[in-house]
Write an enzyme that holds these catalytic residues in place. Sequence first.
Site, PDB file in Angstrom:
ATOM      1  CG  HIS A  75      -0.062  -7.469   6.655  1.00 51.89           C
ATOM      2  ND1 HIS A  75       0.221  -6.770   5.207  1.00 51.89           N
ATOM      3  CD2 HIS A  75       0.688  -6.494   7.554  1.00 51.89           C
ATOM      4  CE1 HIS A  75       0.856  -5.674   5.509  1.00 51.89           C
ATOM      5  NE2 HIS A  75       1.089  -5.373   6.920  1.00 51.89           N
ATOM      6  CD  GLU A 180       3.098  -0.027  10.875  1.00 53.54           C
ATOM      7  OE1 GLU A 180       3.641  -1.542  10.605  1.00 53.54           O
ATOM      8  OE2 GLU A 180       2.258   0.172  10.537  1.00 53.54           O
ATOM      9  CG  ASP A 206       5.577  -2.522   7.437  1.00 52.54           C
ATOM     10  OD1 ASP A 206       6.151  -2.796   6.388  1.00 52.54           O
ATOM     11  OD2 ASP A 206       4.408  -2.706   7.481  1.00 52.54           O
TER      12      ASP A 206
END
Length: 286
Positions: A75, A180, A206
């Site tokens: 990310h 996740e 998540d």
Amino acid sequence: MSGYGMTTSAAKSNGVVPEKKPIGLKRLKVLCERAKPGVPGRQPLCGFWVQFSGPGFARIAAGLGVDYILLDMEHGIVGDSDMHAMMPAITAVPTCSPIVRVPQPDVALVKRALDAGAHGIMFPMVSTPEEAAKAVAMTKFAPEGIRGFGSPFGPAFNNLSMNDYYDEANRSILVMVQIETPLGVKNAFDIASVPGVDMIVIGPNDLHASLGNSPRDPHQECKATQDVIEGIRRDAERAGKFSGIFCASGAEARAKFEQGFQMVNIGADTIAISSFVTNEMSKVLK
């Protein structure tokens, strides 16, 4: 900074003589063992996530007493060349380890991160034992895995010869898989039981969203999500593996450590900058 990861004055003011931290490629696993529940004087494996690129920032952050710097290639805006520049900046601090979260379980990406000198690899969105086994194989030299051998940079950045690095890497590099998804929750114990998986790491944001919750509703305030998180932690413990979780603050990191996790973090660079600027601007614009 002293070799203990805190300033001498800070140690004296706290009345504490800190235990010397291990150094080298195997240090993450040593610190995880020291962080297990029941270990006398246990302390967390505590680090800082970095999403901005730049070796200068990485070097400064590595020298602030954290046990590891995680370069977030999933990310963050850390690219391949950024990672290679930041890695030696981190390993220049013997008491700080570089970890790379790859954007996906891709053998080329994993090889590049390890060849750059990473002490640990984190794989996001692992939902089955088969995915976990493939991830492990990417981190190991033959005959245990499919990692290619030949880069001089990983050994050099860790002050090892090529032969010594080859002998040590398979048993020392920390392999982390993130749970996740609901399927990952269902398979948590089986994933943790895969040989070569060292740690189960929970991506709470998540995970919280995948369980049907809005990201606007903090996972910290959702009992159902927190119960799932505790169940995953216990599955990792039952399988004899370490557990970690992303935290947004030091207070949350301490709470999760006391809950039984070994690896925590004090947030990320993006969180720190946002918090600092917002707080300081509020003092000016009264």
